[in-house]
Motif scaffolding. Structure first.
Motif, PDB file in Angstrom:
ATOM      1  N   SER A 243      49.472 107.989  35.806  1.00  0.00           N
ATOM      2  CA  SER A 243      48.600 106.607  36.967  1.00  0.00           C
ATOM      3  C   SER A 243      50.007 105.819  37.085  1.00  0.00           C
ATOM      4  N   GLU A 244      50.587 106.018  38.048  1.00  0.00           N
ATOM      5  CA  GLU A 244      52.402 105.761  38.453  1.00  0.00           C
ATOM      6  C   GLU A 244      52.079 103.658  38.519  1.00  0.00           C
ATOM      7  N   LEU A 245      50.778 103.587  38.906  1.00  0.00           N
ATOM      8  CA  LEU A 245      50.827 101.730  38.951  1.00  0.00           C
ATOM      9  C   LEU A 245      50.209 100.941  37.607  1.00  0.00           C
ATOM     10  N   PRO A 246      51.091  99.843  37.182  1.00  0.00           N
ATOM     11  CA  PRO A 246      50.325  99.350  36.130  1.00  0.00           C
ATOM     12  C   PRO A 246      48.599  98.915  35.767  1.00  0.00           C
ATOM     13  N   VAL A 247      47.540  99.301  34.908  1.00  0.00           N
ATOM     14  CA  VAL A 247      46.495  98.922  35.536  1.00  0.00           C
ATOM     15  C   VAL A 247      46.368  97.997  33.656  1.00  0.00           C
ATOM     16  N   TYR A 248      45.801  97.187  34.074  1.00  0.00           N
ATOM     17  CA  TYR A 248      45.302  95.559  32.537  1.00  0.00           C
ATOM     18  C   TYR A 248      44.615  96.774  31.912  1.00  0.00           C
ATOM     19  N   PRO A 249      45.338  96.469  30.074  1.00  0.00           N
ATOM     20  CA  PRO A 249      44.933  97.385  29.488  1.00  0.00           C
ATOM     21  C   PRO A 249      43.629  97.227  28.356  1.00  0.00           C
ATOM     22  N   ARG A 250      42.441  97.021  28.995  1.00  0.00           N
ATOM     23  CA  ARG A 250      41.415  96.575  28.264  1.00  0.00           C
ATOM     24  C   ARG A 250      41.355  98.050  26.763  1.00  0.00           C
ATOM     25  N   MET A 251      40.299  97.091  26.276  1.00  0.00           N
ATOM     26  CA  MET A 251      39.451  98.066  24.702  1.00  0.00           C
ATOM     27  C   MET A 251      38.763  98.253  24.870  1.00  0.00           C
ATOM     28  N   ASP A 252      38.845  99.874  25.788  1.00  0.00           N
ATOM     29  CA  ASP A 252      37.782 100.461  26.576  1.00  0.00           C
ATOM     30  C   ASP A 252      37.423 101.834  25.587  1.00  0.00           C
ATOM     31  N   PRO A 253      36.418 101.907  25.471  1.00  0.00           N
ATOM     32  CA  PRO A 253      35.389 102.255  24.017  1.00  0.00           C
ATOM     33  C   PRO A 253      35.664 103.406  24.219  1.00  0.00           C
ATOM     34  N   ARG A 254      36.294 103.689  25.402  1.00  0.00           N
ATOM     35  CA  ARG A 254      36.343 105.606  25.794  1.00  0.00           C
ATOM     36  C   ARG A 254      37.604 106.101  25.635  1.00  0.00           C
ATOM     37  N   LEU A 255      38.491 105.355  24.711  1.00  0.00           N
ATOM     38  CA  LEU A 255      39.719 105.850  24.069  1.00  0.00           C
ATOM     39  C   LEU A 255      39.202 105.463  22.620  1.00  0.00           C
ATOM     40  N   LEU A 256      38.553 105.435  22.144  1.00  0.00           N
ATOM     41  CA  LEU A 256      37.693 105.557  20.815  1.00  0.00           C
ATOM     42  C   LEU A 256      36.641 106.530  20.930  1.00  0.00           C
ATOM     43  N   ARG A 257      36.156 106.982  21.746  1.00  0.00           N
ATOM     44  CA  ARG A 257      35.512 108.698  22.483  1.00  0.00           C
ATOM     45  C   ARG A 257      36.615 109.473  21.759  1.00  0.00           C
ATOM     46  N   LYS A 258      37.354 109.133  22.788  1.00  0.00           N
ATOM     47  CA  LYS A 258      38.316 110.381  23.023  1.00  0.00           C
ATOM     48  C   LYS A 258      38.442 110.766  21.805  1.00  0.00           C
ATOM     49  N   TYR A 259      39.080 109.940  20.564  1.00  0.00           N
ATOM     50  CA  TYR A 259      39.512 109.948  18.964  1.00  0.00           C
ATOM     51  C   TYR A 259      37.941 110.601  18.379  1.00  0.00           C
ATOM     52  N   LEU A 260      36.663 110.964  18.694  1.00  0.00           N
ATOM     53  CA  LEU A 260      35.646 111.265  18.356  1.00  0.00           C
ATOM     54  C   LEU A 260      35.333 112.683  18.352  1.00  0.00           C
ATOM     55  N   PHE A 261      36.205 113.221  19.155  1.00  0.00           N
ATOM     56  CA  PHE A 261      36.238 114.631  18.601  1.00  0.00           C
ATOM     57  C   PHE A 261      36.755 115.790  18.046  1.00  0.00           C
ATOM     58  N   PRO A 262      37.874 115.148  17.156  1.00  0.00           N
ATOM     59  CA  PRO A 262      38.387 115.159  16.349  1.00  0.00           C
ATOM     60  C   PRO A 262      37.759 115.091  15.199  1.00  0.00           C
ATOM     61  N   LEU A 263      37.553 113.555  15.151  1.00  0.00           N
ATOM     62  CA  LEU A 263      36.480 113.488  14.216  1.00  0.00           C
ATOM     63  C   LEU A 263      35.279 114.266  14.112  1.00  0.00           C
ATOM     64  N   LEU A 264      35.081 114.536  15.048  1.00  0.00           N
ATOM     65  CA  LEU A 264      33.469 115.300  14.782  1.00  0.00           C
ATOM     66  C   LEU A 264      33.934 116.494  13.957  1.00  0.00           C
ATOM     67  N   ARG A 318      53.328  97.240  27.804  1.00  0.00           N
ATOM     68  CA  ARG A 318      54.395  97.902  28.808  1.00  0.00           C
ATOM     69  C   ARG A 318      53.648  97.368  29.778  1.00  0.00           C
ATOM     70  N   TYR A 319      52.238  96.854  30.227  1.00  0.00           N
ATOM     71  CA  TYR A 319      52.081  96.351  31.063  1.00  0.00           C
ATOM     72  C   TYR A 319      52.083  94.727  31.888  1.00  0.00           C
ATOM     73  N   ALA A 320      53.086  93.869  30.721  1.00  0.00           N
ATOM     74  CA  ALA A 320      53.601  92.812  30.780  1.00  0.00           C
ATOM     75  C   ALA A 320      54.667  92.968  31.463  1.00  0.00           C
ATOM     76  N   LEU A 321      55.696  94.316  30.460  1.00  0.00           N
ATOM     77  CA  LEU A 321      56.836  94.850  31.120  1.00  0.00           C
ATOM     78  C   LEU A 321      56.895  95.260  32.865  1.00  0.00           C
ATOM     79  N   ALA A 322      55.805  95.853  33.262  1.00  0.00           N
ATOM     80  CA  ALA A 322      55.651  96.031  33.917  1.00  0.00           C
ATOM     81  C   ALA A 322      55.712  95.460  35.192  1.00  0.00           C
ATOM     82  N   CYS A 323      54.872  93.971  34.735  1.00  0.00           N
ATOM     83  CA  CYS A 323      54.517  93.465  36.042  1.00  0.00           C
ATOM     84  C   CYS A 323      55.450  91.820  36.166  1.00  0.00           C
ATOM     85  N   ARG A 324      56.756  92.166  35.830  1.00  0.00           N
ATOM     86  CA  ARG A 324      57.606  91.192  35.363  1.00  0.00           C
ATOM     87  C   ARG A 324      58.409  91.224  37.114  1.00  0.00           C
TER      88      ARG A 324
END
Length: 324
Positions: A243-264, A318-324
């Motif tokens: 993505s070229e546009l800055p997106v406000y980061p959130r504690m997305d559960p998909r991030l944890l699901r992504k790490y769930l694959f090597p864990l399983l 990174r989002y804060a620096l990109a929005c300056r």
């Protein structure tokens, strides 16, 4: 509003304004019937074209090609999955009965790297492994890291199959995944053995943990850490869009699901396979295995949760620096 051109002289064509009414009606009927004949001929041409044997044959052939391609892709992926699982199973069976002499293909390069990092010389003893010069440390068959090799190979191969399940995958991705898993195993095993050598020389005590438990925690921490690092590198190499546009980061559960694959995958190879083997042989798991299971279940979480938190705050900066 509808205007009758036959009854209104101002709306007639110039050549029809002085023509008797009956001729005008006949001309209108003729034009209407001519239009019907034209549309009828177009309709008949359209139907004829659809019913043409050549066109129908071509359309049917293309449909068969698409259906055949779909089935070929499906069966190819299933065959590749079966081959990956059979390779992992064959390596596991081979490792369960292999001696140190039969594992020199992985013990020898690992010992060479350990000697480079630690400076401690080792020599090979048949059916025992590589023993240090002071004969206080042994790199045996159980230190070969074949279980990590199997885990890495399964993680890379299964992830590739799932990620590219809508495309035709060449068969070469299987030996490529095995090669990457082999080199990752050499690095991870070298770090683990070198760390164990250093910890052995340092009088380190942790409340509630014995020497064997500390060694177990160190091994799981390093192995899963390298497995997670290998997963992140492979994901970075395979990602083609960003993505070229800055997106406000959130504690997305998909991030944890992504790490769930090597864990399983890690849980399946370190806990699932031994439990299935014990159930098949009719044996009962020992107390030591359940202690090992607690370390295997909890230690990877010490890596995943801080890593996910770090990435969250890093993205916020990174989002804060990109929005300056």
């Amino acid at each position: 509003m509808f205007i009758d051109t036959a009854r209104n002289p101002t709306t007639r064509a110039p050549e029809e304004r002085n023509v008797p009414g009956d001729k005008i009606w006949r001309a209108a009927i003729f034009r209407s019937s001519g239009a019907k004949r034209i549309f009828g001929s177009l309709r008949s041409i359209n139907i004829a074209s659809l019913q043409d044997d050549g066109v129908g044959g071509i359309t049917l052939t293309r449909k068969e090609e698409v259906d055949g391609l779909f089935h070929r892709l499906t069966y190819t992926h299933i065959a590749q999955l079966v081959v990956v699982l059979l390779c992992a199973l064959a390596l596991k069976l081979y490792y369960s009965t292999a001696s140190a002499n039969q594992l020199r293909w992985i013990l020898a390069p690992t010992t060479f790297l350990v000697e480079l990092i630690s400076g401690a010389p080792f020599e090979f003893e048949s059916h025992a492994g590589y023993i240090s010069s002071d004969r206080s440390f042994l790199i045996a068959a159980s230190c070969a890291g074949v279980n990590f090799l199997i885990t890495s190979f399964l993680m890379l191969s299964l992830r590739r199959l799932w990620r590219d399940r809508s495309r035709d995958l060449p068969w070469k991705f299987i030996p490529v995944a095995a090669l990457f898993a082999y080199f990752a195993t050499l690095v991870a095993n070298t770090v683990r053995i070198s760390t164990a050598l250093r910890l052995r020389r340092i009088p380190l005590e942790i409340s509630g943990l014995s020497g064997n438990q500390l060694h177990r925690f160190e091994g799981i921490f390093i192995y899963f850490g390298f497995l997670l690092l290998l997963f992140m590198v492979s994901e970075k190499m395979s990602s083609t869009t960003a993505s070229e546009l800055p997106v406000y980061p959130r504690m997305d559960p998909r991030l944890l699901r992504k790490y769930l694959f090597p864990l399983l995958i890690y849980y399946a190879t370190t806990l699932g396979i031994p439990l299935a083997n014990g159930a098949y042989r009719g044996g009962i798991a020992t107390t030591d295995f359940w202690q090992h299971s607690v370390f295997v279940l909890l230690t990877p979480l010490l890596l995943i949760l801080p890593l996910a938190t770090f990435r969250f705050f890093r993205d916020r900066v990174r989002y804060a620096l990109a929005c300056r």
